[in-house]
Design an enzyme around this catalytic site. Sequence first.
Site, PDB file in Angstrom:
ATOM      1  N   TYR A 178       2.655  10.252 -10.738  1.00 46.15           N
ATOM      2  CA  TYR A 178       1.515   9.613 -10.008  1.00 46.15           C
ATOM      3  C   TYR A 178       0.768   8.568 -10.903  1.00 46.15           C
ATOM      4  O   TYR A 178       0.677   7.341 -10.813  1.00 46.15           O
ATOM      5  CB  TYR A 178       0.739  10.310  -9.174  1.00 46.15           C
ATOM      6  N   LYS A 235       1.170   4.380 -10.915  1.00 40.81           N
ATOM      7  CA  LYS A 235      -0.050   3.640 -10.153  1.00 40.81           C
ATOM      8  C   LYS A 235      -0.709   2.789 -11.540  1.00 40.81           C
ATOM      9  O   LYS A 235      -1.371   1.744 -11.088  1.00 40.81           O
ATOM     10  CB  LYS A 235      -1.010   4.558  -9.722  1.00 40.81           C
ATOM     11  N   ASN A 254       0.761  -1.195   0.035  1.00 42.00           N
ATOM     12  CA  ASN A 254       0.055  -0.059  -0.141  1.00 42.00           C
ATOM     13  C   ASN A 254       0.940   1.315  -0.132  1.00 42.00           C
ATOM     14  O   ASN A 254       0.293   2.219  -0.239  1.00 42.00           O
ATOM     15  CB  ASN A 254      -0.927  -0.062   1.276  1.00 42.00           C
ATOM     16  N   THR A 303      -7.103  11.036   3.633  1.00 42.85           N
ATOM     17  CA  THR A 303      -5.806  10.838   4.147  1.00 42.85           C
ATOM     18  C   THR A 303      -4.679  12.068   4.153  1.00 42.85           C
ATOM     19  O   THR A 303      -5.202  13.051   3.515  1.00 42.85           O
ATOM     20  CB  THR A 303      -4.997   9.709   3.559  1.00 42.85           C
TER      21      THR A 303
END
Length: 254
Positions: free
Chosen positions: A157, A161, A90, A192
């Site tokens: 990113y 990903k 993760n 988050t």
Amino acid sequence: MNRLQNKVAIVTGASSGIGRETAKLFAAEGASVVVGARRQAELDTLVAEIIAAGGEAVAVAGDVRSEAFHEALVAAAVKNFGRLDIGFNNAGVFGEAGPSTDVSEAGFNDALQVNLTGSFLAAKHQIAEMVKHGGGSVIFTSTFVGYSFSFPGSAAYSASKSGLIGLTQALAAEFGPQNVRVNSVLPGGVATDMFEAVNDSAEKQDFVTGLHALKRVGQPNEIAKAVLFLASDDASFVTGTASLVDGGASITRS
């Protein structure tokens, strides 16, 4: 309860957010958990919480870019709990943002090293241990960004990903015959520390919230529940998937 009874799991990026909530949920469902991240103090707090709630956990601090760290996590699982059944990989970073013509090579590579290479190294060592005991479940945290939606300025990113989805499929095909299942979860916006750091204004947060059909962002424990399914025997015929857990961000643009 007890969906992971007698299972042993590794969770990386466990010091906060999705990783932290998943480690707690795994332990509540009966798994013995090895938690990994860079921040030792936060890991120690997490372990104490899990033990206080009646679970089993140990912590190993380190950097997911280091192959030795992943070797240490697997070694801790075997030493403390005798085996490894689940790997939830993760840990991730957003990486250098901004116009792609301005992104540095180092900034781009850092996102790849943490998000993609780090996950590959984790799976490499996790799977090698799992096959000794008849199989297991490997799960990666990807994202809807770069899969069903992309933001300007998110090249590092998005690329890193999205690469996890290809890695998921390759490993699932390779190790399916040995009963190792490999899947990815693709969260939408989740409340988050990373979300708040990237979306550092009320205007940005409102924009991202509006992308979701549910008109809200998710909570870390909501993603953890999806990961639990993929880790458990309930998902015994599920492998090679990119599972959207995105509040409908993949089906709406307003």
